[in-house]
Design a protein around this motif. Structure first.
Motif, mmCIF file in Angstrom:
data_model
loop_
_atom_site.group_PDB
_atom_site.id
_atom_site.type_symbol
_atom_site.label_atom_id
_atom_site.label_comp_id
_atom_site.label_asym_id
_atom_site.label_seq_id
_atom_site.Cartn_x
_atom_site.Cartn_y
_atom_site.Cartn_z
ATOM 1 N N GLU A 74 0.817 -1.212 0.000
ATOM 2 C CA GLU A 74 0.000 0.000 0.000
ATOM 3 C C GLU A 74 0.851 1.262 0.000
ATOM 4 N N ALA A 75 2.136 1.156 0.217
ATOM 5 C CA ALA A 75 3.029 2.323 0.186
ATOM 6 C C ALA A 75 3.473 2.652 -1.239
ATOM 7 N N ASP A 76 3.181 1.776 -2.205
ATOM 8 C CA ASP A 76 3.597 1.983 -3.591
ATOM 9 C C ASP A 76 2.570 2.838 -4.346
ATOM 10 N N GLN A 77 2.961 3.275 -5.536
ATOM 11 C CA GLN A 77 2.076 4.049 -6.408
ATOM 12 C C GLN A 77 1.949 3.350 -7.750
ATOM 13 N N ALA A 78 0.799 3.560 -8.397
ATOM 14 C CA ALA A 78 0.572 3.092 -9.762
ATOM 15 C C ALA A 78 0.422 4.315 -10.654
ATOM 16 N N VAL A 79 1.069 4.288 -11.813
ATOM 17 C CA VAL A 79 0.952 5.380 -12.783
ATOM 18 C C VAL A 79 0.388 4.786 -14.058
ATOM 19 N N THR A 80 -0.777 5.289 -14.468
ATOM 20 C CA THR A 80 -1.414 4.810 -15.682
ATOM 21 C C THR A 80 -2.285 5.908 -16.266
ATOM 22 N N ARG A 81 -2.412 5.940 -17.566
ATOM 23 C CA ARG A 81 -3.223 6.930 -18.281
ATOM 24 C C ARG A 81 -2.877 8.357 -17.865
ATOM 25 N N GLY A 82 -1.593 8.604 -17.567
ATOM 26 C CA GLY A 82 -1.144 9.948 -17.221
ATOM 27 C C GLY A 82 -1.487 10.398 -15.816
ATOM 28 N N THR A 84 -1.233 9.558 -11.467
ATOM 29 C CA THR A 84 -0.583 8.822 -10.384
ATOM 30 C C THR A 84 -1.627 8.425 -9.364
ATOM 31 N N TRP A 85 -1.670 7.139 -9.037
ATOM 32 C CA TRP A 85 -2.663 6.591 -8.124
ATOM 33 C C TRP A 85 -1.957 6.035 -6.890
ATOM 34 N N ASN A 86 -2.469 6.353 -5.705
ATOM 35 C CA ASN A 86 -1.967 5.780 -4.461
ATOM 36 C C ASN A 86 -2.712 4.476 -4.202
ATOM 37 N N ILE A 87 -1.991 3.421 -3.905
ATOM 38 C CA ILE A 87 -2.599 2.116 -3.651
ATOM 39 C C ILE A 87 -3.124 2.100 -2.219
ATOM 40 N N ARG A 88 -4.410 1.800 -2.058
ATOM 41 C CA ARG A 88 -5.045 1.784 -0.742
ATOM 42 C C ARG A 88 -5.353 0.372 -0.260
ATOM 43 N N GLY A 89 -5.443 -0.598 -1.166
ATOM 44 C CA GLY A 89 -5.739 -1.977 -0.775
ATOM 45 C C GLY A 89 -5.369 -2.934 -1.890
ATOM 46 N N ILE A 90 -5.014 -4.176 -1.522
ATOM 47 C CA ILE A 90 -4.620 -5.193 -2.481
ATOM 48 C C ILE A 90 -5.373 -6.474 -2.156
ATOM 49 N N ALA A 98 -4.947 -15.845 -9.412
ATOM 50 C CA ALA A 98 -4.058 -15.507 -10.530
ATOM 51 C C ALA A 98 -4.011 -14.016 -10.825
ATOM 52 N N MET A 99 -4.915 -13.237 -10.232
ATOM 53 C CA MET A 99 -4.974 -11.805 -10.488
ATOM 54 C C MET A 99 -4.947 -11.050 -9.163
ATOM 55 N N LEU A 100 -4.543 -9.778 -9.250
ATOM 56 C CA LEU A 100 -4.577 -8.883 -8.095
ATOM 57 C C LEU A 100 -5.464 -7.693 -8.436
ATOM 58 N N ASP A 101 -6.337 -7.326 -7.531
ATOM 59 C CA ASP A 101 -7.118 -6.093 -7.640
ATOM 60 C C ASP A 101 -6.508 -5.081 -6.685
ATOM 61 N N LEU A 102 -6.149 -3.927 -7.218
ATOM 62 C CA LEU A 102 -5.560 -2.856 -6.425
ATOM 63 C C LEU A 102 -6.580 -1.734 -6.305
ATOM 64 N N LEU A 103 -7.041 -1.459 -5.107
ATOM 65 C CA LEU A 103 -7.926 -0.320 -4.880
ATOM 66 C C LEU A 103 -7.033 0.903 -4.795
ATOM 67 N N CYS A 104 -7.253 1.871 -5.677
ATOM 68 C CA CYS A 104 -6.369 3.039 -5.783
ATOM 69 C C CYS A 104 -7.168 4.326 -5.652
ATOM 70 N N GLU A 105 -6.457 5.386 -5.265
ATOM 71 C CA GLU A 105 -7.076 6.686 -5.079
ATOM 72 C C GLU A 105 -6.166 7.763 -5.653
ATOM 73 N N ALA A 106 -6.744 8.698 -6.380
ATOM 74 C CA ALA A 106 -5.994 9.832 -6.946
ATOM 75 C C ALA A 106 -6.605 11.121 -6.419
ATOM 76 N N GLY A 107 -5.803 12.178 -6.430
ATOM 77 C CA GLY A 107 -6.289 13.474 -5.990
ATOM 78 C C GLY A 107 -6.130 13.707 -4.502
ATOM 79 N N VAL A 108 -5.386 12.818 -3.818
ATOM 80 C CA VAL A 108 -5.130 12.978 -2.394
ATOM 81 C C VAL A 108 -3.637 12.753 -2.131
ATOM 82 N N ALA A 109 -3.199 13.138 -0.959
ATOM 83 C CA ALA A 109 -1.793 12.950 -0.600
ATOM 84 C C ALA A 109 -1.494 11.488 -0.343
ATOM 85 N N GLN A 110 -0.231 11.132 -0.485
ATOM 86 C CA GLN A 110 0.216 9.762 -0.256
ATOM 87 C C GLN A 110 -0.065 9.408 1.170
#
Length: 110
Positions: A74-82, A84-90, A98-110
């Protein structure tokens, strides 16, 4: 999930482990790796808080589980479609996890 549905390039970043004299982590984010993923953004919400408008958005980013993606936190970030998303849950999903769902949030501080 079929391979054709993983159509977004997702780069993951991790903050370097530099600490200041008070023990706070202060390093810059550095690129870890890039994979294909599926980004499903939810509707944004705005609210007035202390006289200012806050605009934060959430998304779920689905990626294939691998040795690289299994090490995400959850301390990592994802960057996609221009954006930056903070990872909030995995969460593990799919047959045999076989897959991971990452709940992400943008527009807020890390």
């Amino acid at each position: 999930m079929r391979a054709g549905q993983l159509r977004h390039r997702v780069t993951f970043n991790r903050q370097s482990e530099d600490t200041d004299e008070y023990g706070n982590v202060k390093g810059a984010f550095e690129m870890l790796f890039t994979v294909w993923g599926n980004v499903r953004e939810t509707t944004g919400k705005e609210r007035v808080e202390a006289g200012s408008i806050e605009n934060n958005r959430t998304a779920t980013i689905r990626v294939r589980k691998s040795t690289q993606t299994a090490g995400l936190t959850e301390a990592d970030q994802a960057v996609t479609r221009g954006e930056t998303w903070n990872i909030r849950g995995i969460a593990n999903v799919g047959i045999s996890d076989a897959m991971l769902d990452l709940l992400c949030e943008a527009g807020v501080a890390q």
